[in-house]
Every structure is written in structure tokens, then in C-alpha cells.
Scaffold this motif. Structure first.
Motif, PDB file in Angstrom:
ATOM      1  N   GLN A  51      91.349  80.644 -56.379  1.00 20.12           N
ATOM      2  CA  GLN A  51      92.233  79.494 -56.598  1.00 20.12           C
ATOM      3  C   GLN A  51      93.595  79.777 -55.951  1.00 20.12           C
ATOM      4  O   GLN A  51      93.897  80.917 -55.582  1.00 20.12           O
ATOM      5  CB  GLN A  51      92.400  79.240 -58.096  1.00 20.12           C
ATOM      6  CG  GLN A  51      91.142  78.662 -58.733  1.00 20.12           C
ATOM      7  CD  GLN A  51      91.419  78.224 -60.156  1.00 20.12           C
ATOM      8  OE1 GLN A  51      91.698  79.043 -61.019  1.00 20.12           O
ATOM      9  NE2 GLN A  51      91.328  76.932 -60.401  1.00 20.12           N
ATOM     10  N   PHE A  52      94.400  78.748 -55.860  1.00 21.72           N
ATOM     11  CA  PHE A  52      95.680  78.896 -55.175  1.00 21.72           C
ATOM     12  C   PHE A  52      96.796  78.195 -55.936  1.00 21.72           C
ATOM     13  O   PHE A  52      96.538  77.507 -56.935  1.00 21.72           O
ATOM     14  CB  PHE A  52      95.588  78.358 -53.738  1.00 21.72           C
ATOM     15  CG  PHE A  52      95.393  76.864 -53.647  1.00 21.72           C
ATOM     16  CD1 PHE A  52      94.148  76.278 -53.866  1.00 21.72           C
ATOM     17  CD2 PHE A  52      96.457  76.030 -53.338  1.00 21.72           C
ATOM     18  CE1 PHE A  52      93.964  74.904 -53.790  1.00 21.72           C
ATOM     19  CE2 PHE A  52      96.291  74.648 -53.254  1.00 21.72           C
ATOM     20  CZ  PHE A  52      95.033  74.098 -53.487  1.00 21.72           C
ATOM     21  N   VAL A  53      98.015  78.400 -55.452  1.00 19.73           N
ATOM     22  CA  VAL A  53      99.176  77.696 -56.016  1.00 19.73           C
ATOM     23  C   VAL A  53      99.924  76.997 -54.883  1.00 19.73           C
ATOM     24  O   VAL A  53      99.833  77.405 -53.724  1.00 19.73           O
ATOM     25  CB  VAL A  53     100.149  78.656 -56.740  1.00 19.73           C
ATOM     26  CG1 VAL A  53      99.546  79.196 -58.017  1.00 19.73           C
ATOM     27  CG2 VAL A  53     100.596  79.799 -55.829  1.00 19.73           C
ATOM     28  N   MET A  54     100.644  75.961 -55.227  1.00 13.60           N
ATOM     29  CA  MET A  54     101.598  75.351 -54.294  1.00 13.60           C
ATOM     30  C   MET A  54     102.987  75.821 -54.734  1.00 13.60           C
ATOM     31  O   MET A  54     103.297  75.804 -55.934  1.00 13.60           O
ATOM     32  CB  MET A  54     101.559  73.822 -54.378  1.00 13.60           C
ATOM     33  CG  MET A  54     100.242  73.178 -54.022  1.00 13.60           C
ATOM     34  SD  MET A  54      99.775  73.321 -52.286  1.00 13.60           S
ATOM     35  CE  MET A  54     100.941  72.217 -51.491  1.00 13.60           C
ATOM     36  N   VAL A  55     103.781  76.248 -53.761  1.00 17.41           N
ATOM     37  CA  VAL A  55     105.106  76.793 -54.072  1.00 17.41           C
ATOM     38  C   VAL A  55     106.168  76.030 -53.297  1.00 17.41           C
ATOM     39  O   VAL A  55     105.999  75.740 -52.106  1.00 17.41           O
ATOM     40  CB  VAL A  55     105.191  78.290 -53.666  1.00 17.41           C
ATOM     41  CG1 VAL A  55     106.559  78.869 -54.024  1.00 17.41           C
ATOM     42  CG2 VAL A  55     104.089  79.101 -54.351  1.00 17.41           C
ATOM     43  N   ASN A  78      93.335  75.027 -44.805  1.00 25.17           N
ATOM     44  CA  ASN A  78      93.877  73.831 -44.152  1.00 25.17           C
ATOM     45  C   ASN A  78      95.329  73.592 -44.556  1.00 25.17           C
ATOM     46  O   ASN A  78      95.743  73.957 -45.636  1.00 25.17           O
ATOM     47  CB  ASN A  78      93.061  72.608 -44.585  1.00 25.17           C
ATOM     48  CG  ASN A  78      91.694  72.589 -43.952  1.00 25.17           C
ATOM     49  OD1 ASN A  78      91.107  73.642 -43.770  1.00 25.17           O
ATOM     50  ND2 ASN A  78      91.199  71.419 -43.640  1.00 25.17           N
ATOM     51  N   LYS A  79      96.053  72.931 -43.662  1.00 24.59           N
ATOM     52  CA  LYS A  79      97.420  72.521 -44.006  1.00 24.59           C
ATOM     53  C   LYS A  79      97.330  71.528 -45.161  1.00 24.59           C
ATOM     54  O   LYS A  79      96.467  70.659 -45.165  1.00 24.59           O
ATOM     55  CB  LYS A  79      98.083  71.828 -42.819  1.00 24.59           C
ATOM     56  CG  LYS A  79      98.147  72.716 -41.600  1.00 24.59           C
ATOM     57  CD  LYS A  79      99.547  73.054 -41.233  1.00 24.59           C
ATOM     58  CE  LYS A  79      99.528  74.070 -40.122  1.00 24.59           C
ATOM     59  NZ  LYS A  79     100.771  74.381 -39.541  1.00 24.59           N
ATOM     60  N   MET A  80      98.226  71.659 -46.107  1.00 26.16           N
ATOM     61  CA  MET A  80      98.169  70.783 -47.270  1.00 26.16           C
ATOM     62  C   MET A  80      99.474  70.053 -47.499  1.00 26.16           C
ATOM     63  O   MET A  80     100.536  70.550 -47.133  1.00 26.16           O
ATOM     64  CB  MET A  80      97.818  71.603 -48.500  1.00 26.16           C
ATOM     65  CG  MET A  80      96.381  72.046 -48.466  1.00 26.16           C
ATOM     66  SD  MET A  80      95.880  72.760 -49.999  1.00 26.16           S
ATOM     67  CE  MET A  80      94.200  73.182 -49.548  1.00 26.16           C
ATOM     68  N   GLY A  81      99.361  68.907 -48.143  1.00 30.23           N
ATOM     69  CA  GLY A  81     100.539  68.149 -48.538  1.00 30.23           C
ATOM     70  C   GLY A  81     100.727  68.254 -50.041  1.00 30.23           C
ATOM     71  O   GLY A  81     101.421  69.120 -50.539  1.00 30.23           O
ATOM     72  N   CYS A  82     100.010  67.374 -50.784  1.00 31.17           N
ATOM     73  CA  CYS A  82     100.199  67.332 -52.241  1.00 31.17           C
ATOM     74  C   CYS A  82      99.522  68.491 -52.966  1.00 31.17           C
ATOM     75  O   CYS A  82      99.988  68.935 -54.006  1.00 31.17           O
ATOM     76  CB  CYS A  82      99.683  66.005 -52.784  1.00 31.17           C
ATOM     77  SG  CYS A  82      97.875  65.840 -52.670  1.00 31.17           S
ATOM     78  N   GLY A  83      98.380  68.948 -52.462  1.00 26.04           N
ATOM     79  CA  GLY A  83      97.648  70.050 -53.109  1.00 26.04           C
ATOM     80  C   GLY A  83      96.793  69.618 -54.283  1.00 26.04           C
ATOM     81  O   GLY A  83      96.114  70.451 -54.889  1.00 26.04           O
ATOM     82  N   VAL A  84      96.804  68.333 -54.623  1.00 25.55           N
ATOM     83  CA  VAL A  84      96.074  67.894 -55.821  1.00 25.55           C
ATOM     84  C   VAL A  84      95.138  66.700 -55.559  1.00 25.55           C
ATOM     85  O   VAL A  84      94.759  65.992 -56.479  1.00 25.55           O
ATOM     86  CB  VAL A  84      97.040  67.535 -56.974  1.00 25.55           C
ATOM     87  CG1 VAL A  84      97.740  68.782 -57.492  1.00 25.55           C
ATOM     88  CG2 VAL A  84      98.061  66.489 -56.540  1.00 25.55           C
ATOM     89  N   GLY A  85      94.793  66.463 -54.306  1.00 30.64           N
ATOM     90  CA  GLY A  85      93.783  65.441 -54.025  1.00 30.64           C
ATOM     91  C   GLY A  85      94.300  64.045 -53.766  1.00 30.64           C
ATOM     92  O   GLY A  85      93.503  63.108 -53.631  1.00 30.64           O
ATOM     93  N   ALA A  86      95.615  63.849 -53.683  1.00 32.71           N
ATOM     94  CA  ALA A  86      96.160  62.493 -53.595  1.00 32.71           C
ATOM     95  C   ALA A  86      96.513  62.029 -52.179  1.00 32.71           C
ATOM     96  O   ALA A  86      96.343  60.858 -51.843  1.00 32.71           O
ATOM     97  CB  ALA A  86      97.389  62.386 -54.484  1.00 32.71           C
ATOM     98  N   VAL A 133      85.976  65.090 -47.800  1.00 26.00           N
ATOM     99  CA  VAL A 133      86.274  65.795 -49.048  1.00 26.00           C
ATOM    100  C   VAL A 133      87.641  66.469 -48.930  1.00 26.00           C
ATOM    101  O   VAL A 133      88.009  66.976 -47.860  1.00 26.00           O
ATOM    102  CB  VAL A 133      85.208  66.863 -49.415  1.00 26.00           C
ATOM    103  CG1 VAL A 133      83.912  66.228 -49.842  1.00 26.00           C
ATOM    104  CG2 VAL A 133      84.972  67.836 -48.280  1.00 26.00           C
ATOM    105  N   GLN A 134      88.372  66.442 -50.033  1.00 30.02           N
ATOM    106  CA  GLN A 134      89.687  67.069 -50.042  1.00 30.02           C
ATOM    107  C   GLN A 134      89.523  68.570 -50.259  1.00 30.02           C
ATOM    108  O   GLN A 134      88.918  68.985 -51.247  1.00 30.02           O
ATOM    109  CB  GLN A 134      90.556  66.505 -51.174  1.00 30.02           C
ATOM    110  CG  GLN A 134      90.905  65.047 -51.011  1.00 30.02           C
ATOM    111  CD  GLN A 134      90.098  64.169 -51.938  1.00 30.02           C
ATOM    112  OE1 GLN A 134      88.896  64.345 -52.053  1.00 30.02           O
ATOM    113  NE2 GLN A 134      90.765  63.235 -52.586  1.00 30.02           N
TER     114      GLN A 134
END
Ligand SMILES: Cc1cc2nc3c(=O)[nH]c(=O)nc-3n(C[C@H](O)[C@H](O)[C@H](O)COP(=O)(O)OP(=O)(O)OC[C@H]3O[C@@H](n4cnc5c(N)ncnc54)[C@H](O)[C@@H]3O)c2cc1C
Ligand code: FES
Length: 249
Positions: A30-34, A211-219, A233-234
Motif C-alpha cells: 500500500q502507499f500514501v499520498m504526501v 503511475n503518476k497520480m493526482g487524487c490518489g483515491v479514485g476520483a 481501472v484506476q
């Protein structure tokens, strides 16, 4: 949330320690967004990092500074307050069978937590491919933390070394094909090669995508890939760990 920072002393890799988030449930992979205050109004999104270790003294991330956000994190000071979302996504499968961990570069980060939390660590093998000097990465930490696992590393000094490394990886995947599990984390071309080799040898493999991410939560849909049914798929919420035969890469 206060945190401290240590530099490896070589290039731009560093460990980032955050105060214990007090999670009761999380899984390696799992990961975190910081987000750091220095992101200001310019960098809207947080940045995604694998959970490298979680111990009572705190959460440890291992980061390679390669853009605006990670550079700013590398310049943070002990005691700074950051915003953290997590634990996010799903983790790697933990099975009581021979398990091969294939790490490329900073892709080694989640395998520290994975090996430390595995019930049968003597069944683990880690193969680590890297371009920067070995001491840049937490490879020795992995060996010290989990002495029961088998470890090897490969320094890719020039592009000509890559086929040699991939040959080593191919052989290891073949050896795990019958009753083992293969896990991989690293740059996309490396994961693509692992996916092809796993298919060739009929090995069960999981890949952790970066992958590069924006929100990190599927939105925001900024991180989507196609699965083998052609559906979007996200990566952040359905991954970042996927069975290799279920996604296009
Ligand atoms: C699950 C996961 C785990 C990771 N683990 C690690 C790790 O342990 N260590 C490590 O060093 N790196 C890790 N990474 C990679 C890390 O997230 C990137 O290196 C980091 O985001 C780069 O940020 P930057 O600002 O330095 O780079 P920049 O290239 O300046 O910015 C990248 C950022 O741009 C934005 N962006 C770009 N394209 C899009 C898009 N299509 N949609 C939305 N937003 C976009 C995002 O905010 C993205 O994070 C991981 C990535 C993922 C997804
Ligand atoms: S990062 Fe926004 S949907 Fe995945």
C-alpha cells in the motif's frame, strides 16, 4: 505531522520518516499520498510513495527526488508538518509459498515491509536491479532486517548490462513458475518485461505500478490503465498491485 529526514549522502535519494500514523490495518504494497506546505498553490496534488516500513517509531518512506514535488520533500526540515493520506490502494499477496521479489530502483521500498511482515521469510528471495550505487538504496537494511531471505543485487552501469539482468530475472521467474509467487515493483519497462516473462513461464505474478497520480483515491481518473477486458481501472484505488495477467502494460 512532524517528520525527520535522512539523506543517503548519494545523489537525490532519501528516507523520509513520519510520525506513527496509528493505523491498525495496512498491508505491504500500500502507499500514501504526501503533501508538504512548500507545494503551495503551485503543486495541487500530493505525491504517491510506497510504505517502506511501519514501526512503532513511525512510518518510513524511501524517495528518489526526480521532479518538483519530490525535490521539495527532499528539502524539508525535521519537524515540518506534512499532510498524509493513507494507507491507500491494495497490497501484495502474502502466501505461504516460495516468493520472488523483483525490485528495480526505488521499487525496493515496499519489499522491506513485505519481507518483515512475511510469516515464512526463509521462503523469500529478493533480486534487486539498480543504476545508482548500491549504498543509495535500503538494500543492506533489507538484508539486516530479514536475514532469512535470499538476496542478490545487480548494478546496471550501462544500457548493455540490461540484457544480463533480465536474463537473471527470467531464470528466477522460471524457477518460481511451478509453485511459487512472483512480485515486482519498479519502472514500467521493467514491469512490462516481468509481465512477459511470467506469461512465458506460466508464473503467478503481481506487479506494483508507479503511475503518476493526482487524487490518489479514485476520483480524478488521472492514473487509469486498461485491464485485459479493455476496461479502464484506476491504479490508485484498484491497484497499485495487480495480477500481471489481468492488466495491459
Ligand atoms: C503507488 C506508488 C508508489 C510509489 N512509490 C514510490 C516510492 O516509494 N519512492 C519513490 O521515490 N517514488 C515512488 N513513486 C513515484 C512517485 O510518486 C513519483 O516519483 C512522484 O510523484 C514524482 O513527483 P514529482 O513532483 O517529484 O515529479 P513531477 O514529474 O514534477 O510530478 C509528478 C506529479 O505530476 C502530477 N501528474 C502528472 N501526470 C498526471 C496525470 N496524468 N494525472 C494527474 N496528475 C498527474 C501528479 O501530481 C504527479 O504526482 C510511487 C508512485 C506510485 C503511484
Ligand atoms: S490518482 Fe486520481 S483516480 Fe487515481
Amino acid at each position: 505531522m512532524p517528520f525527520g529526514q535522512t539523506s543517503t549522502g548519494v545523489t537525490h535519494c532519501f528516507a523520509l520518516r513520519l510520525e506513527d500514523p496509528g493505523w491498525s490495518h495496512w498491508r505491504p504494497g500500500q502507499f500514501v499520498m504526501v503533501r508538504h506546505p512548500s507545494f503551495g498553490l503551485e503543486l495541487i496534488w500530493g505525491r504517491a510513495f510506497s510504505i517502506s516500513r511501519l514501526v512503532s517509531s513511525g512510518l518510513s518512506l524511501f524517495i528518489q527526488a526526480q521532479g518538483r514535488g519530490s525535490e521539495r520533500l527532499s528539502a524539508a526540515n525535521p519537524g515540518d508538518k506534512v499532510t498524509v493520506w493513507g494507507p491507500l490502494g491494495n497490497g501484495f499477496a502474502i502466501q505461504d509459498k516460495r516468493t520472488l521479489m523483483l525490485a528495480g530502483g526505488v521499487g525496493i521500498a515496499p519489499f522491506l515491509a513485505y519481507a518483515e511482515n512475511h510469516p515464512t521469510p526463509h521462503k523469500l528471495e529478493l533480486i534487486f536491479g539498480h543504476r545508482l550505487p548500491l549504498e543509495t538504496y535500503p538494500f543492506d537494511n533489507a538484508k539486516t532486517l530479514v536475514p532469512e531471505m535470499t538476496v542478490s543485487s545487480f548494478h546496471e552501469r550501462s544500457p548493455e548490462d540490461l540484457p544480463v539482468f533480465l536474463e537473471m530475472v527470467d531464470e528466477a521467474i522460471m524457477n518460481h513458475a511451478t509453485s511459487g509467487l512472483v512480485l515486482a515493483c519498479g519502472p514500467t519497462p521493467f514491469l512490462r518485461a516481468v509481465k512477459q516473462m511470467a506469461a512465458k513461464h506460466g508464473a503467478m505474478a503481481q506487479l506494483s505500478l508507479e503511475n503518476k497520480m493526482g487524487c490518489g483515491v479514485g476520483a480524478c481518473l488521472g492514473c487509469v490503465i486498461k485491464d485485459t477486458k479493455g476496461e479502464n481501472v484506476q491504479v490508485c484505488s484498484k491497484g497499485p498491485v495487480f495480477w500481471s495477467h489481468k492488466i495491459e502494460l
